[in-house]
Motif scaffolding. Structure first.
Motif, PDB file in Angstrom:
ATOM      1  N   UNK B 166       0.806  -1.228   0.000  1.00 57.81           N
ATOM      2  CA  UNK B 166       0.000   0.000   0.000  1.00 57.81           C
ATOM      3  C   UNK B 166       0.840   1.280   0.000  1.00 57.81           C
ATOM      4  N   UNK B 167       1.857   1.421   0.863  1.00 56.88           N
ATOM      5  CA  UNK B 167       2.652   2.654   0.815  1.00 56.88           C
ATOM      6  C   UNK B 167       3.353   2.854  -0.529  1.00 56.88           C
ATOM      7  N   UNK B 168       3.815   1.751  -1.122  1.00 59.02           N
ATOM      8  CA  UNK B 168       4.507   1.872  -2.408  1.00 59.02           C
ATOM      9  C   UNK B 168       3.529   2.263  -3.512  1.00 59.02           C
ATOM     10  N   UNK B 169       2.282   1.730  -3.418  1.00 58.79           N
ATOM     11  CA  UNK B 169       1.262   2.120  -4.398  1.00 58.79           C
ATOM     12  C   UNK B 169       0.967   3.604  -4.299  1.00 58.79           C
ATOM     13  N   UNK B 170       0.917   4.092  -3.024  1.00 66.12           N
ATOM     14  CA  UNK B 170       0.674   5.524  -2.828  1.00 66.12           C
ATOM     15  C   UNK B 170       1.828   6.340  -3.407  1.00 66.12           C
ATOM     16  N   UNK B 171       3.053   5.856  -3.217  1.00 67.42           N
ATOM     17  CA  UNK B 171       4.227   6.567  -3.753  1.00 67.42           C
ATOM     18  C   UNK B 171       4.155   6.619  -5.267  1.00 67.42           C
ATOM     19  N   UNK B 172       3.722   5.493  -5.873  1.00 68.37           N
ATOM     20  CA  UNK B 172       3.592   5.452  -7.332  1.00 68.37           C
ATOM     21  C   UNK B 172       2.551   6.467  -7.804  1.00 68.37           C
ATOM     22  N   UNK B 173       1.403   6.525  -7.063  1.00 67.19           N
ATOM     23  CA  UNK B 173       0.348   7.478  -7.445  1.00 67.19           C
ATOM     24  C   UNK B 173       0.863   8.909  -7.409  1.00 67.19           C
ATOM     25  N   UNK B 174       1.608   9.233  -6.329  1.00 73.68           N
ATOM     26  CA  UNK B 174       2.140  10.590  -6.201  1.00 73.68           C
ATOM     27  C   UNK B 174       3.070  10.899  -7.370  1.00 73.68           C
ATOM     28  N   UNK B 175       3.945   9.934  -7.686  1.00 73.80           N
ATOM     29  CA  UNK B 175       4.896  10.163  -8.779  1.00 73.80           C
ATOM     30  C   UNK B 175       4.170  10.329 -10.108  1.00 73.80           C
ATOM     31  N   UNK B 176       3.144   9.500 -10.328  1.00 74.44           N
ATOM     32  CA  UNK B 176       2.382   9.571 -11.579  1.00 74.44           C
ATOM     33  C   UNK B 176       1.643  10.900 -11.668  1.00 74.44           C
ATOM     34  N   UNK B 177       1.036  11.318 -10.523  1.00 70.19           N
ATOM     35  CA  UNK B 177       0.297  12.581 -10.537  1.00 70.19           C
ATOM     36  C   UNK B 177       1.212  13.761 -10.834  1.00 70.19           C
ATOM     37  N   UNK B 178       2.418  13.751 -10.256  1.00 74.02           N
ATOM     38  CA  UNK B 178       3.287  14.908 -10.508  1.00 74.02           C
ATOM     39  C   UNK B 178       3.811  14.865 -11.949  1.00 74.02           C
TER      40      UNK B 178
END
Lengths: 221, 219
Positions: B166-178
């Motif tokens: 879950x934390x890594x998925x959130x990190x991926x989302x943040x990176x994708x959004x930016x």
């Protein structure tokens, strides 16, 4: 640092992480050569006559030994896709891989061969000449071997197939490499032989990178 | 209305004599995400590989700013960041070495951006570890850090959330959004919800899969 040097340095660094892989190749070269005196007998004049041919054949087999991993490792971990998608020519990547292979096999084999030549009873300038012919001839083996490795990528039993593809193509290099020492023994110079070996290397250099790149693209599809 | 940066028209792909997908058309503008969905074997990976130019398409074109990318494949490859189902990492090299070398092979220099990418995917503690000693999820995070580092305008991702916690998925989302906020594009083949606002394209079984190939059987 451009793509070519990056890839060359990466492959050399990978070899340094597993020095045993190169050690096995060099050990094979020594053991394979030492078998001949054991099988033929310790007659110095016989051994000195066959030394160049034996050492050249053993160098050829040793160079083939590590070739089946040349592109297979990149194919299996997905780094081949990164090379296929790099924004610079794949031909240069192919050349960098072959250059790295030569530095870790052809070069040490060329340096080791004169020592083994002396053990075989080669004298005078012959051991040095043997080293020179290998130095000029082994790049061809790495390039042709690289092509065979690229063509057999993904095939089952790729090691045997690779040898079957590469060995016949290496015959001219073998003939002129071993022939140089015989010419030297007959009182002729080795310049002609070395020039022909260099010409063979240049032909391989001018053709194989394109063929390797095409084979790699095919394997990447 | 601004014309889309990336325009795909009538793309078809044949694998082993079978038409995997046919007449796929879509446009994608700056800051847009396209999620590719569909059953196993519906051609998500094949579509990504065809877009990247790894597989020559059977028919159709991919254009960037109105220019067919097949005309200048090297420039096109420079615009891509690729994450396949294999990570593309060297097991005997450390996380940092893998990231630096991958970036140099793309013709760039990581420089100061390396720290940001390591931080974004929580890789600082693993930075000096050899990749072969990492778990599947840690390897996936390293591969995603490689994508985030690349500054390529178009991300092509095959199952980016695979093996991520879950934390890594959130990190991926943040990176994708930016990446999207900076005007980047992304196309991701996925089974799971990406959790980022975007369009989606469902690939299905092609009805014309029994039609004979126009140019003869491929090898």
């Amino acid at each position: 640092m451009n793509g070519f040097t990056t890839l060359l340095m990466r492959d050399l660094r990978l070899v340094l992480r597993r020095p045993g892989d190169v050690g096995v190749v060099l050990a094979f070269f020594v053991v394979a050569t030492v078998l001949f005196p054991l099988g033929i007998g310790p007659e110095t004049n016989v051994l000195a006559r066959i030394a160049a041919g034996v050492l050249w054949c053993a160098a050829l087999f040793a160079a083939l030994l590590s070739l089946d991993r040349l592109f297979a490792a990149d194919y299996e971990d997905g780094t081949l896709d990164l090379l296929l998608l790099a924004p610079w020519p794949l031909e240069l990547a192919a050349l960098a891989k072959c250059a790295a292979h030569w530095i870790v096999t052809g070069l040490p084999l060329s340096l080791l061969a004169p020592v083994l030549g002396i053990a075989f009873g080669l004298d005078g300038p012959s051991p040095l000449a043997l080293g020179v012919t290998l130095l000029v001839g082994t790049p061809t083996l790495s390039l042709i071997g690289g092509l065979a490795a690229a063509l057999t990528l993904g095939a089952r039993k790729s090691g045997a197939l690779l040898a079957l593809l590469a060995l016949p193509l290496c015959v001219p290099t073998l003939i002129f490499g071993a022939g140089a020492i015989e010419a030297l023994a007959a009182g002729e110079g080795i310049v002609t032989h070395v020039a022909i070996l260099a010409a063979l290397a240049l032909v391989a250099l001018a053709t194989t990178p394109w063929a390797i790149a095409a084979a790699l693209r095919q394997a990447g599809e | 209305m601004v014309p889309p940066l990336l325009e795909v028209t009538g793309l078809a792909c044949r694998r082993g004599g079978r038409l995997v997908f046919d007449r796929v058309s879509f446009g994608l503008g700056a800051g847009e995400l396209l999620a590719l969905t569909g059953r196993n074997g519906s051609g998500k990976t094949s579509l990504l590989r065809a877009l990247a130019g790894l597989t020559p398409p059977e028919a159709g074109t991919v254009s960037w700013r109105g220019v067919d990318v097949a005309k200048d494949p090297e420039t096109w490859r420079g615009r891509l960041a690729w994450l396949g189902h294999l990570e593309g990492l060297k097991g005997d090299l450390t996380v940092i070495e893998n990231l630096l070398i991958a970036e140099r092979l793309r013709g760039g220099e990581a420089g100061d951006r390396l720290d940001g990418a390591l931080l974004a995917f929580d890789l600082n503690a693993l930075a000096a570890r050899e990749v072969r000693t990492l778990s599947a999820g840690q390897r996936r995070r390293t591969a995603l850090a490689r994508i985030a580092l690349s500054q390529a305008p178009l991300w092509l991702l095959d199952e980016p959330l695979n093996a991520l916690d879950a934390p890594a998925q959130a990190a991926f989302r943040t990176a994708l959004q930016s990446h999207l906020a900076a005007g980047g594009l992304a196309i991701a083949a996925t089974h799971a919800e990406l959790g980022v606002e975007g369009r989606s394209l469902e690939l299905g079984p092609t009805l014309s899969s029994t039609s004979p190939p126009p140019g003869g059987e491929e090898g």
